[in-house]
Structures are given as structure tokens and as C-alpha cells.
Design a protein around this motif. Structure first.
Motif, short mmCIF file in Angstrom:
data_model
loop_
_atom_site.label_atom_id
_atom_site.label_comp_id
_atom_site.label_asym_id
_atom_site.label_seq_id
_atom_site.Cartn_x
_atom_site.Cartn_y
_atom_site.Cartn_z
N SER A 74 -5.65 9.25 -8.34
CA SER A 74 -4.27 9.78 -8.31
C SER A 74 -3.14 8.84 -8.95
N CYS A 75 -3.75 7.53 -9.07
CA CYS A 75 -2.76 6.56 -9.52
C CYS A 75 -2.56 6.74 -11.03
N GLU A 76 -3.75 6.97 -11.71
CA GLU A 76 -3.74 7.41 -13.12
C GLU A 76 -3.05 8.64 -13.44
N LYS A 77 -3.22 9.58 -12.62
CA LYS A 77 -2.50 10.78 -12.69
C LYS A 77 -0.90 10.64 -12.56
N THR A 78 -0.54 9.94 -11.70
CA THR A 78 0.80 9.67 -11.42
C THR A 78 1.42 8.74 -12.72
N ALA A 79 0.55 7.84 -13.13
CA ALA A 79 1.18 6.97 -14.31
C ALA A 79 1.34 8.02 -15.54
N ALA A 80 0.18 9.05 -15.78
CA ALA A 80 0.34 9.85 -16.97
C ALA A 80 1.38 10.79 -16.91
N ALA A 81 1.81 11.08 -15.63
CA ALA A 81 2.86 11.95 -15.64
C ALA A 81 4.36 11.31 -16.08
N VAL A 82 4.28 10.26 -15.92
CA VAL A 82 5.66 9.70 -16.36
C VAL A 82 6.07 9.81 -17.75
N LYS A 83 7.36 10.21 -17.98
CA LYS A 83 7.98 10.62 -19.31
C LYS A 83 7.65 9.23 -20.33
N GLY A 84 7.11 9.72 -21.40
CA GLY A 84 7.16 8.66 -22.57
C GLY A 84 5.73 8.30 -22.72
N VAL A 85 4.88 8.21 -21.31
CA VAL A 85 3.66 7.80 -21.53
C VAL A 85 2.68 8.51 -22.46
N LYS A 86 2.10 7.86 -23.46
CA LYS A 86 1.19 8.39 -24.36
C LYS A 86 -0.21 8.76 -23.73
N SER A 87 -0.96 7.68 -23.28
CA SER A 87 -2.04 7.43 -22.42
C SER A 87 -2.10 6.46 -21.64
N VAL A 88 -2.96 6.60 -20.65
CA VAL A 88 -3.49 5.75 -19.52
C VAL A 88 -4.76 5.01 -19.70
N VAL A 89 -4.73 3.41 -19.70
CA VAL A 89 -5.98 2.71 -19.41
C VAL A 89 -6.00 2.51 -18.08
N ASN A 90 -6.96 3.12 -17.55
CA ASN A 90 -7.30 2.74 -15.96
C ASN A 90 -8.11 1.48 -15.88
N ASN A 91 -7.73 0.35 -15.39
CA ASN A 91 -8.26 -0.83 -15.19
C ASN A 91 -8.44 -1.12 -13.62
N LEU A 92 -7.90 -0.14 -12.95
CA LEU A 92 -8.06 -0.20 -11.46
C LEU A 92 -9.45 -0.49 -10.81
N THR A 93 -9.58 -1.30 -9.90
CA THR A 93 -11.19 -1.47 -9.34
C THR A 93 -10.85 -0.98 -7.98
N VAL A 94 -11.97 -0.35 -7.56
CA VAL A 94 -12.28 0.22 -6.26
C VAL A 94 -12.78 -1.08 -5.29
N ALA A 95 -12.06 -0.96 -3.92
CA ALA A 95 -12.39 -2.09 -2.98
C ALA A 95 -13.87 -1.72 -2.46
N ALA A 96 -14.70 -2.64 -2.27
CA ALA A 96 -16.09 -2.16 -1.88
C ALA A 96 -15.98 -1.45 -0.37
N PRO A 97 -16.61 -0.48 -0.33
CA PRO A 97 -16.76 0.16 1.24
C PRO A 97 -17.20 -0.83 2.23
N PRO A 98 -16.48 -0.61 3.21
CA PRO A 98 -17.09 -1.31 4.51
C PRO A 98 -18.39 -1.26 4.83
N PRO A 99 -19.03 -2.15 5.37
CA PRO A 99 -20.58 -2.04 5.61
C PRO A 99 -20.74 -0.85 6.70
N PRO A 100 -22.07 -0.32 6.45
CA PRO A 100 -22.13 1.05 7.50
C PRO A 100 -22.42 0.30 8.79
N PRO A 101 -22.19 1.01 9.89
CA PRO A 101 -22.30 0.26 11.37
C PRO A 101 -23.57 -0.24 11.50
N THR A 102 -23.91 -1.14 12.18
CA THR A 102 -25.21 -1.55 12.67
C THR A 102 -25.62 -0.78 13.81
#
Lengths: 166, 141
Positions: A74-102
Motif C-alpha cells: 500500500s505504501c508503494e501504491k500511495t507513492a505511485a499515485a503521486v503526481k509526477g512519479v514515473k515509477s517506484v522502486v520499493n526497497n521497504l523491508t517487512v519486519a519479522a513476524p512475532p514468534p508464535p505462542p509457546t
């Protein structure tokens, strides 16, 4: 019918106008303008955490950490929708999910449950696949204490449908 | 996601109270909330839990707020049984024999933590063994 015609015309006009605006993005915007606009747009994005924005010749690079893939997209989409943007290089990293419950194994869980139940006469429980099933009768005031004790033992779940208030 | 919404008030309160190591995740229709906080926050969160899910009947939340994780070895603990003496046992579990007793409201010393349920304590008379943490309350320094 006579009245409706101008409306249809107006509609057609606005569609044409909209199309014109989209295709007429050729009008040059400076990279700095784009950067500011993308940053503003991303700030409004509720899910976005801190992201770095770089713009070169209309190509936007976003980086930083997102909590999940949905946020990243959704961040990529938001950035791409901005006027004047030709393309988006998405270098966002996704945080590791929390460990499953023990979940405790049944044998140690059973003995831990039996220890905890010593304080609650009239209450008994069985353990199967990590699920503590509680039966019997309890004073309403003691119910919270019992739940505090049982839920601290790493069960998969605590089922109290068989436990009534006395 | 629906469970996170149902118990949102608890997670928000836990965050606002500065709960440490707060972990919230959902698995197989059960929400798990873990963390460490002081006794007051723990009570507040449990009261919220009871308000949202009266009698804890839904069985869709497992909340484990540890209010004793910050207690250090050598700390003084008060015996907070309902009325009786506290058993001091040979090992961590009620199957182990009783080696001593601590009176209600007696002050004992934490020797070592076996786990969250069983701690090794020592009385002023020198009796040492395992006791159930539910009946031990840290004495505020």
C-alpha cells in the motif's frame, strides 16, 4: 430528456478532462517537489512507519521498515499515485513476524494445572492438546485469580464452559 | 484480525502502561497476549479482560502478564496466602514432599527462580525450598 442532455455532456467533459490530466503528466515537476509530495502522501498512510524517500528523474525509491506485506504494497501504491512519479522502486523491508505462542506439552501442563488448582477446591480440569478444560463450581470473585493462574501456564486455550459460578 | 479488534482495549492499555516485551498474536482462533508489567497494570488489564469477556467464557484469549519477572534474587517476599501457611517443598511441584512452612504474612527471601510458578525461598529460620509464586508478593522497597 432536454434537461438530461447537458448533464451527460458535463459528465463527458469531466471524463475527458480527467483523461487529459492523467495523460498530461508530461508537465515537468522537480524531483524535490515530488519527494515532498510523496512524503506528505506517505505520512497520511496510517500503516506506514518511517520510510525514506529518494527521487531521481521522477523515479521514487522508498525504503524503511513496514510491519507486513500489505503495508509494503500500500505504501508503494500511495507513492505511485503521486503526481509526477514515473515509477517506484520499493526497497521497504517487512519486519519479522512475532514468534508464535509457546504451547506447553500436555504432561508438564497437567501437573502445573494440578498445582494451580490446589487453591481452588471444587474445581477440576483436564488437559488435552494444550487445551485446559475446566469444570466444577467457583465463587465469581475467585474466577479471575483462577484464570490468571491457568493462562500463565502457556496453554493453547482455557475452556471454562464447564465451570459455573456458585 | 477480529480478535485483535475485540481485545484492542487491552492491547492499547498494555502499550500505554509501558508493558515490556509485549507480544500480541493470533493463532487458530485464539489471541495470545504476553508481556511483563507491574502488579497494578496486570490487575488493570485483567479487569479489562473480564469486562470484555465476562466469566472468560469465550476461550479466545490467553493472557500472560508476568508481574514478577523483575523480582531479583535476594528480594524480600511476603507470604500472601488466603489464610493458611505456605508449604515449602522439596521440589517444584505439589507432588514433592513438604519440608517446611512459612506463616501467612511472614517475610521470606527469594533464593532462586525455578520457573514462573515455583521459586526457591528461604525463611528467617533457615528453612529453604520450593514455594508456589502465586502466594508470594514482592515487598516494595
Amino acid at each position: 430528456m432536454k434537461l438530461k442532455l447537458p448533464r451527460i455532456l458535463l459528465l463527458a467533459c469531466s471524463i475527458a478532462l480527467l483523461g487529459a490530466t492523467i495523460t498530461s503528466c508530461k508537465k515537468k515537476q522537480s524531483d524535490a517537489d515530488i519527494k515532498a509530495a510523496v512524503e506528505t502522501a506517505l505520512k497520511a498512510e496510517p500503516m506506514s512507519t518511517v520510510t525514506m524517500v529518494d527521487v531521481k528523474d521522477g523515479v521514487v525509491t522508498i525504503s524503511g521498515e513496514c510491519k507486513d506485506d500489505m503495508c509494503k504494497a500500500s505504501c508503494e501504491k500511495t507513492a505511485a499515485a503521486v503526481k509526477g512519479v514515473k515509477s517506484v522502486v520499493n526497497n521497504l523491508t517487512v519486519a519479522a513476524p512475532p514468534p508464535p505462542p509457546t504451547i506447553a506439552a500436555d504432561d508438564p501442563l497437567t501437573s502445573a494445572v494440578n498445582d494451580a488448582l490446589k487453591a481452588f477446591p471444587g474445581v477440576s480440569a483436564t488437559v488435552k492438546d494444550g487445551i485446559i478444560s475446566v469444570t466444577g463450581k467457583i465463587a465469581k470473585a475467585d474466577r479471575q485469580k483462577l484464570m490468571m493462574a491457568l493462562q500463565a501456564l502457556n496453554p493453547k486455550k482455557v475452556d471454562v464452559t464447564g465451570l459455573s459460578n456458585n | 484480525m477480529a480478535l485483535q479488534d475485540k481485545y484492542k482495549e487491552i492491547v492499547d492499555a498494555a502499550t500505554a502502561a509501558g508493558t515490556q516485551d509485549l507480544l500480541v498474536r493470533e493463532q487458530d482462533g485464539v489471541l495470545y497476549i504476553d508481556g511483563s508489567a507491574n502488579g497494578t497494570t496486570k490487575q488493570q488489564l485483567w479487569d479489562l479482560y473480564e469486562k470484555i469477556d465476562p466469566d472468560y467464557a469465550s476461550g479466545d484469549l490467553v493472557m500472560n502478564i508476568n508481574s514478577v519477572s523483575g523480582v531479583q534474587e535476594g528480594a524480600k517476599l511476603k507470604v500472601t496466602t488466603n489464610s493458611s501457611n505456605l508449604n515449602i517443598r522439596k521440589g517444584p511441584g505439589t507432588t514433592h514432599g513438604v519440608v517446611g512452612k512459612a506463616a501467612r504474612h511472614e517475610i521470606v527471601t527469594l533464593v532462586r527462580k525455578e520457573n514462573d510458578q515455583w521459586w526457591v525461598i528461604k525463611t528467617d529460620d533457615g528453612e529453604e525450598g520450593y514455594s508456589y509464586t502465586q502466594y508470594l508478593t514482592p515487598v516494595e522497597a
